[in-house]
Enzyme design. Structure first.
Site, PDB file in Angstrom:
ATOM      1  N   ASP A  13      51.595 -23.808   7.275  1.00  0.00           N
ATOM      2  CA  ASP A  13      50.278 -23.562   6.628  1.00  0.00           C
ATOM      3  C   ASP A  13      50.625 -22.856   5.258  1.00  0.00           C
ATOM      4  O   ASP A  13      51.856 -22.238   4.844  1.00  0.00           O
ATOM      5  CB  ASP A  13      49.344 -22.776   7.228  1.00  0.00           C
ATOM      6  CG  ASP A  13      47.983 -22.655   6.604  1.00  0.00           C
ATOM      7  OD1 ASP A  13      47.508 -23.504   5.990  1.00  0.00           O
ATOM      8  OD2 ASP A  13      47.301 -21.651   6.995  1.00  0.00           O
ATOM      9  N   SER A  14      49.476 -22.636   4.230  1.00  0.00           N
ATOM     10  CA  SER A  14      49.646 -22.042   2.972  1.00  0.00           C
ATOM     11  C   SER A  14      49.880 -20.430   3.420  1.00  0.00           C
ATOM     12  O   SER A  14      50.133 -19.721   2.697  1.00  0.00           O
ATOM     13  CB  SER A  14      48.403 -22.296   1.997  1.00  0.00           C
ATOM     14  OG  SER A  14      47.450 -21.902   2.584  1.00  0.00           O
ATOM     15  N   TYR A  45      46.353 -23.059  -1.589  1.00  0.00           N
ATOM     16  CA  TYR A  45      46.630 -24.545  -1.795  1.00  0.00           C
ATOM     17  C   TYR A  45      45.233 -25.102  -2.059  1.00  0.00           C
ATOM     18  O   TYR A  45      45.341 -26.061  -2.817  1.00  0.00           O
ATOM     19  CB  TYR A  45      47.345 -25.016  -0.714  1.00  0.00           C
ATOM     20  CG  TYR A  45      48.804 -24.905  -0.306  1.00  0.00           C
ATOM     21  CD1 TYR A  45      49.523 -24.082  -1.009  1.00  0.00           C
ATOM     22  CD2 TYR A  45      49.357 -25.757   0.435  1.00  0.00           C
ATOM     23  CE1 TYR A  45      50.907 -23.690  -0.755  1.00  0.00           C
ATOM     24  CE2 TYR A  45      50.816 -25.597   0.871  1.00  0.00           C
ATOM     25  CZ  TYR A  45      51.525 -24.492   0.352  1.00  0.00           C
ATOM     26  OH  TYR A  45      52.587 -24.480   0.537  1.00  0.00           O
ATOM     27  N   GLY A  46      44.157 -24.692  -1.504  1.00  0.00           N
ATOM     28  CA  GLY A  46      42.986 -25.573  -1.493  1.00  0.00           C
ATOM     29  C   GLY A  46      42.343 -25.701  -2.966  1.00  0.00           C
ATOM     30  O   GLY A  46      41.481 -26.366  -3.083  1.00  0.00           O
ATOM     31  N   CYS A  77      47.327 -27.252   8.022  1.00  0.00           N
ATOM     32  CA  CYS A  77      46.573 -27.013   6.905  1.00  0.00           C
ATOM     33  C   CYS A  77      45.837 -28.223   6.546  1.00  0.00           C
ATOM     34  O   CYS A  77      46.470 -29.451   6.379  1.00  0.00           O
ATOM     35  CB  CYS A  77      47.802 -26.730   5.879  1.00  0.00           C
ATOM     36  SG  CYS A  77      46.844 -26.492   4.259  1.00  0.00           S
ATOM     37  N   ASN A  78      44.615 -27.864   6.543  1.00  0.00           N
ATOM     38  CA  ASN A  78      43.936 -29.558   6.324  1.00  0.00           C
ATOM     39  C   ASN A  78      43.969 -29.851   4.896  1.00  0.00           C
ATOM     40  O   ASN A  78      44.028 -31.163   4.754  1.00  0.00           O
ATOM     41  CB  ASN A  78      42.267 -28.926   6.415  1.00  0.00           C
ATOM     42  CG  ASN A  78      41.847 -28.745   7.899  1.00  0.00           C
ATOM     43  OD1 ASN A  78      41.242 -29.546   8.312  1.00  0.00           O
ATOM     44  ND2 ASN A  78      42.135 -27.516   8.552  1.00  0.00           N
ATOM     45  N   THR A  79      44.372 -28.744   4.055  1.00  0.00           N
ATOM     46  CA  THR A  79      44.422 -29.217   2.561  1.00  0.00           C
ATOM     47  C   THR A  79      45.657 -30.092   2.490  1.00  0.00           C
ATOM     48  O   THR A  79      45.763 -31.199   1.619  1.00  0.00           O
ATOM     49  CB  THR A  79      44.759 -27.944   1.756  1.00  0.00           C
ATOM     50  OG1 THR A  79      43.821 -27.206   1.923  1.00  0.00           O
ATOM     51  CG2 THR A  79      45.072 -28.449   0.149  1.00  0.00           C
ATOM     52  N   GLU A 156      42.015 -13.951   4.642  1.00  0.00           N
ATOM     53  CA  GLU A 156      43.115 -13.422   4.467  1.00  0.00           C
ATOM     54  C   GLU A 156      43.100 -11.918   4.447  1.00  0.00           C
ATOM     55  O   GLU A 156      44.117 -10.944   4.390  1.00  0.00           O
ATOM     56  CB  GLU A 156      44.095 -13.845   3.184  1.00  0.00           C
ATOM     57  CG  GLU A 156      44.445 -15.383   3.382  1.00  0.00           C
ATOM     58  CD  GLU A 156      45.679 -15.506   3.828  1.00  0.00           C
ATOM     59  OE1 GLU A 156      46.603 -14.539   3.836  1.00  0.00           O
ATOM     60  OE2 GLU A 156      46.139 -16.520   4.422  1.00  0.00           O
ATOM     61  N   CYS A 192      39.384 -26.067   7.785  1.00  0.00           N
ATOM     62  CA  CYS A 192      40.334 -25.272   7.342  1.00  0.00           C
ATOM     63  C   CYS A 192      40.806 -24.237   8.304  1.00  0.00           C
ATOM     64  O   CYS A 192      40.014 -23.620   9.002  1.00  0.00           O
ATOM     65  CB  CYS A 192      39.695 -24.258   6.065  1.00  0.00           C
ATOM     66  SG  CYS A 192      40.848 -23.412   5.336  1.00  0.00           S
ATOM     67  N   THR A 193      42.055 -24.253   8.537  1.00  0.00           N
ATOM     68  CA  THR A 193      42.703 -23.623   9.723  1.00  0.00           C
ATOM     69  C   THR A 193      42.350 -22.092   9.468  1.00  0.00           C
ATOM     70  O   THR A 193      42.845 -21.273  10.442  1.00  0.00           O
ATOM     71  CB  THR A 193      44.292 -24.026   9.851  1.00  0.00           C
ATOM     72  OG1 THR A 193      44.797 -23.735   8.459  1.00  0.00           O
ATOM     73  CG2 THR A 193      44.421 -25.396  10.455  1.00  0.00           C
ATOM     74  N   HIS A 194      42.007 -21.549   8.438  1.00  0.00           N
ATOM     75  CA  HIS A 194      41.683 -20.176   8.151  1.00  0.00           C
ATOM     76  C   HIS A 194      40.452 -19.631   9.048  1.00  0.00           C
ATOM     77  O   HIS A 194      39.945 -18.749   9.007  1.00  0.00           O
ATOM     78  CB  HIS A 194      41.550 -19.719   6.538  1.00  0.00           C
ATOM     79  CG  HIS A 194      42.802 -19.446   6.177  1.00  0.00           C
ATOM     80  ND1 HIS A 194      43.720 -20.330   5.694  1.00  0.00           N
ATOM     81  CD2 HIS A 194      43.654 -18.105   5.742  1.00  0.00           C
ATOM     82  CE1 HIS A 194      44.802 -19.792   5.255  1.00  0.00           C
ATOM     83  NE2 HIS A 194      44.793 -18.504   5.090  1.00  0.00           N
TER      84      HIS A 194
HETATM   85  N1  DGL Z   1      44.521 -23.128   5.692  1.00  0.00           N
HETATM   86  C1  DGL Z   1      44.531 -23.962   4.765  1.00  0.00           C
HETATM   87  C2  DGL Z   1      43.711 -25.274   5.014  1.00  0.00           C
HETATM   88  O1  DGL Z   1      43.546 -25.659   6.409  1.00  0.00           O
HETATM   89  C3  DGL Z   1      44.151 -23.797   3.548  1.00  0.00           C
HETATM   90  C4  DGL Z   1      43.916 -22.447   2.801  1.00  0.00           C
HETATM   91  C5  DGL Z   1      44.143 -22.732   1.261  1.00  0.00           C
HETATM   92  O2  DGL Z   1      43.560 -22.851   0.422  1.00  0.00           O
HETATM   93  O3  DGL Z   1      45.292 -22.403   0.943  1.00  0.00           O
HETATM   94  O4  DGL Z   1      43.137 -26.239   4.408  1.00  0.00           O
END
Ligand code: DGL
Length: 271
Positions: A13-14, A45-46, A77-79, A156, A192-194
């Site tokens: 993931d990011s 990353y998003g 990571c969904n992104t 975060e 989003c996995t966060h």
């Molecule tokens: N956890 C990441 C996701 O699932 C994204 C977080 C980011 O923006 O980096 O998309």
């Protein structure tokens, strides 16, 4: 007797969000060896272009797979899953699993109203990946997507249950839910996995705004079940290696809220 190496899955993931997926995989397959990378130096990353996300994803995967000792790669990571799976699958010779399809399948199975909400990063929402994945499973289900990028910073920061989190959720969700179509959602994909760390806060705010419960779904458990079937009986030693690309102090402090780090090996890596 021939020596076989332990079965090992790599996850990336990011940032620390992907640890929600790692935790579900570790619970389902405690004997498997796991290797995780959080590209904390380049998070988020998003908000970045698809081209940049793809470039970062290829570098992260290269670092995880370089020693040839990995049996499968989970893009937690969904992104990245929304825009870089074809490039990853073309470049690397291991099975690559993304998180969009399992989340979409869980939402289609859960909805009764036929209206599913998705919250995620700007890149994930702009990609339309959830709408496509849901349409492929059941074209009668309508997807309503909303970008909620600030939630990544709050996760975060470790602010899972905090007044600033409730205020941010309200600021994103209230105008969105004013739309009569969106108001029909009975299921919300945490795209989003966060975001799974906000389950409590989301249920509270959605309950207030809609005056009824909304089912929350994410990809961690479905992915873990998928791997559970695929790797049933595979033998690892339960070793967990965690890599980050920036400040290990921060990664361990915040990451520890997402995944029990006490028995993991943690190291810095340069991509
Ligand atoms: N956890 C990441 C996701 O699932 C994204 C977080 C980011 O923006 O980096 O998309």
């Amino acid at each position: 007797m021939a020596q076989t190496r332990p079965a090992r899955i790599a996850v990336f993931d990011s940032g620390v969000g992907g640890l929600t997926v790692l935790a579900a995989i570790h619970r389902a397959l405690p004997n498997l060896d796991l290797r995780f990378l959080g590209d904390t130096a380049r998070l988020p990353y998003g908000t970045k272009s698809a081209h940049t996300v793809e470039r970062y994803a290829l570098q992260a995967a290269q670092s995880l797979l370089a020693d040839g000792a990995v049996d499968g790669l989970v893009v937690a990571c969904n992104t990245v899953s929304s825009c870089a799976l074809p490039a990853l699958r073309a470049r690397f010779d291991v099975e690559v699993l993304g998180v969009i399809e399992p989340g979409a399948a869980a939402a289609v199975a859960a909805t009764r109203s036929g209206h599913v909400g998705v919250i995620g990063t700007e890149r994930t929402v702009a990609s339309g990946a959830y709408a496509q994945a849901v349409a492929a499973l059941d074209p009668r289900v309508t997807v309503h997507a909303r970008a909620t990028p600030l939630l990544v910073s709050l996760a975060e920061e470790g602010w899972f249950d905090h007044p600033a989190t409730d205020a941010t959720l309200r600021a994103y969700l209230q105008p969105w839910l004013a739309d009569p179509g969106v108001r029909q959602i009975d299921t919300l994909v945490l795209g989003c996995t966060h975001y799974p760390v906000f389950a409590l806060a989301l249920s509270r705010v959605l309950g207030d705004l809609l005056e009824r419960p909304v089912r929350l779904v994410d990809s961690a458990e479905p992915i873990a079940r998928q791997l559970g079937q695929r790797f049933a009986g595979a033998q690892g030693r339960g070793v967990v290696e965690l890599f980050a690309t920036d400040s290990l102090e921060r990664f361990e402090r915040v990451g520890g809220l997402f995944f029990p780090m006490a028995h993991a090996q943690v190291a810095l890596v340069d991509l």
